[in-house]
Design a protein around this motif. Structure first.
Motif, PDB file in Angstrom:
ATOM      1  N   ALA A 322       0.415  -1.116   0.151  1.00  0.00           N
ATOM      2  CA  ALA A 322      -0.584   0.458  -0.122  1.00  0.00           C
ATOM      3  C   ALA A 322       0.856   1.126   0.477  1.00  0.00           C
ATOM      4  CB  ALA A 322      -1.331  -0.231   1.121  1.00  0.00           C
ATOM      5  N   PRO A 323       2.348   1.938   0.734  1.00  0.00           N
ATOM      6  CA  PRO A 323       2.857   2.922   0.235  1.00  0.00           C
ATOM      7  C   PRO A 323       3.263   2.897  -0.702  1.00  0.00           C
ATOM      8  CG  PRO A 323       3.646   1.807   2.644  1.00  0.00           C
ATOM      9  CD  PRO A 323       2.325   0.585   2.475  1.00  0.00           C
ATOM     10  N   MET A 324       3.481   1.854  -1.125  1.00  0.00           N
ATOM     11  CA  MET A 324       3.788   2.422  -2.615  1.00  0.00           C
ATOM     12  C   MET A 324       3.277   3.052  -3.835  1.00  0.00           C
ATOM     13  SD  MET A 324       6.148  -0.059  -5.006  1.00  0.00           S
ATOM     14  CE  MET A 324       7.205  -0.382  -4.315  1.00  0.00           C
ATOM     15  N   PHE A 325       1.883   2.742  -3.610  1.00  0.00           N
ATOM     16  CA  PHE A 325       0.939   2.455  -4.366  1.00  0.00           C
ATOM     17  C   PHE A 325       0.797   4.027  -3.961  1.00  0.00           C
ATOM     18  CE2 PHE A 325      -3.609   2.736  -4.835  1.00  0.00           C
ATOM     19  CZ  PHE A 325      -3.714   3.200  -6.349  1.00  0.00           C
ATOM     20  N   ILE A 326       0.846   4.307  -2.958  1.00  0.00           N
ATOM     21  CA  ILE A 326       0.239   5.443  -2.009  1.00  0.00           C
ATOM     22  C   ILE A 326       1.244   7.007  -2.355  1.00  0.00           C
ATOM     23  CG2 ILE A 326       0.169   7.043   0.026  1.00  0.00           C
ATOM     24  CD1 ILE A 326      -1.388   5.052   1.326  1.00  0.00           C
ATOM     25  N   LEU A 327       2.509   6.466  -3.115  1.00  0.00           N
ATOM     26  CA  LEU A 327       3.389   6.884  -3.130  1.00  0.00           C
ATOM     27  C   LEU A 327       3.331   7.547  -4.711  1.00  0.00           C
ATOM     28  CD1 LEU A 327       6.488   8.531  -3.372  1.00  0.00           C
ATOM     29  CD2 LEU A 327       7.237   6.945  -3.072  1.00  0.00           C
ATOM     30  N   TYR A 328       2.968   6.312  -5.459  1.00  0.00           N
ATOM     31  CA  TYR A 328       3.042   6.447  -6.787  1.00  0.00           C
ATOM     32  C   TYR A 328       2.160   8.213  -7.089  1.00  0.00           C
ATOM     33  CZ  TYR A 328       2.761   5.326 -11.841  1.00  0.00           C
ATOM     34  OH  TYR A 328       3.210   5.642 -12.932  1.00  0.00           O
ATOM     35  N   VAL A 329       0.584   7.593  -7.036  1.00  0.00           N
ATOM     36  CA  VAL A 329      -0.808   8.248  -6.350  1.00  0.00           C
ATOM     37  C   VAL A 329       0.280  10.051  -6.159  1.00  0.00           C
ATOM     38  CG1 VAL A 329      -2.822   9.008  -6.510  1.00  0.00           C
ATOM     39  CG2 VAL A 329      -2.155   6.477  -6.876  1.00  0.00           C
TER      40      VAL A 329
END
Length: 386
Positions: A322-329
């Motif tokens: 999840a943190p990777m997706f949050i960073l990407y967005v």
């Protein structure tokens, strides 16, 4: 999407070949090679895919190197003097601030990653979270000292995105505690430099509000911009940007759909404010539109929407944390906002971001392919023998 990237490069080469054939004299352009980078987006994505297991180590290295670079490049005396302070060895404080903003967002999200229960020891996770908070504090201190208006506005837009993204995930108390620590770390330099930040932002926000109000009443934004330029009441740097944007629009409207290719530089001398002193558009979207029109804007819009879609699909299947997706967005939103006031897409920081951002979209695509093949194998293995 890979085929579309190849088609885009073919379009860029063909468009500029037409300009070279038709131009009466030499045509150079400026930073035109970056529009060919999409040819390697799928390959960069595959490199990330092959090195997926090394991503946590790469993140640790990134944060440690960022901490050292911030400590070495920050100049406390210059910061306290009120002058623009250097940051991260960039010669341009705007570019440095964009880099600082991206590092800060990465630090926040890596902290979220470390806050999860995992194989790493509790002491290592706590040390990592502390490292992330210190990096965020130094980034905001450096951004405040660099006095970049556009980056502050981009952060004001991106941080709410980060919070909303956290709300969509199964956020636990330790994540909110981390976010509280980050906000305190960001608030301290923001409060210390509030007079300078306020002096930078308020005149520009006032001009933007005035423009929106006048454009709504007149129905002609170009006329409103020309009146603002003539008024002499607009802050100097914004006034220069308005002149540049008018010039860019005058060039773009000669070919709205396909743009002018590398001929834009030749056409610059015939614009209203050709003597403004800059040919950098100070708007990433206008950089693309002037050269390749609506076709260019559509290509990059499709690329980023597709990449975000691949990341969302990976996240929904548990293929990326999840943190990777949050960073990407969040990083995509931040970078997109910075391009409203600066041509970051054609500078080293933006070229790097586009390579990684588009590459990550392809990496997610490859991971989804893997998951689909694995599902087929499991289905075949579960069927009884004939």
């Amino acid at each position: 999407m890979g085929g579309l990237c190849v088609a885009w490069v073919a379009f860029v080469l063909l468009r500029n070949a037409m300009v070279l054939v038709q131009a009466p004299g030499p045509v150079d352009g400026s930073a035109e090679g970056i529009y060919l980078f999409s040819l390697i987006y799928p390959t960069i994505g595959y490199a990330i895919y092959l090195n997926w297991s090394r991503m946590p180590a790469a993140a640790w290295a990134f944060l440690v190197i960022s901490l050292l670079a911030l400590l070495v490049s920050l100049e406390p005396q210059t910061l306290l003097s009120g002058d623009r302070a250097p940051l991260l060895f960039h010669s341009n404080p705007i570019h440095a601030s964009v880099a600082g903003g991206l590092i800060a967002l990465a630090a926040v999200c890596f902290g979220l990653f470390l806050a999860r229960p995992g194989p790493n020891g509790r002491g290592l996770r706590i040390s990592g979270v502390a490292l992330c908070i210190v990096v965020v504090a130094l980034c905001f201190l450096g951004i405040a000292g660099a006095q970049s208006k556009g980056v502050w506005l981009a952060l004001l837009g991106a941080l709410p995105v980060l919070v909303v993204m956290m709300l969509t995930e199964r956020t636990q108390l330790r994540h909110w505690l981390l976010l509280a620590g980050v906000l305190v770390a960001a608030a301290i330099p923001s409060v210390l430099f509030y007079p300078e930040i306020s002096a930078l932002l308020e005149p520009n926000i006032g001009t933007a509000v005035s423009f929106a109000s006048s454009a709504t009443h007149t129905g002609d934004p170009l006329v409103v911009v020309e009146r603002l330029i003539a008024s002499g009441s607009v802050p100097h740097t914004l006034n220069e940007r308005l002149m540049i944007w008018v010039n860019g629009w005058e060039i773009w409207r000669t070919n709205i759909v396909f743009g002018t290719g590398i001929a834009w530089e030749t056409l610059w001398d015939g614009t209203t404010y050709a003597d403004v002193g800059y040919q950098l558009m100070h708007n990433g979207y206008l950089e693309v539109a002037v050269r390749y029109g609506l076709v260019g804007l559509a290509f990059y819009a499709v690329l980023m929407v597709w990449s975000l879609g691949q990341a969302f699909a990976c996240r929904s299947r548990g293929l990326i944390p999840a943190p990777m997706f949050i960073l990407y967005v969040t990083a995509t939103a931040f970078f997109g906002l910075t391009m409203l006031t600066n041509s970051n897409n054609r500078l080293a920081i933006g070229e790097s971001f586009m390579l990684v951002a588009a590459g990550f979209g392809f990496c997610c695509f490859y991971k989804l392919q893997d998951a689909a093949r694995e599902a087929v194998r499991e289905k075949a293995g579960s069927q009884p023998a004939a």
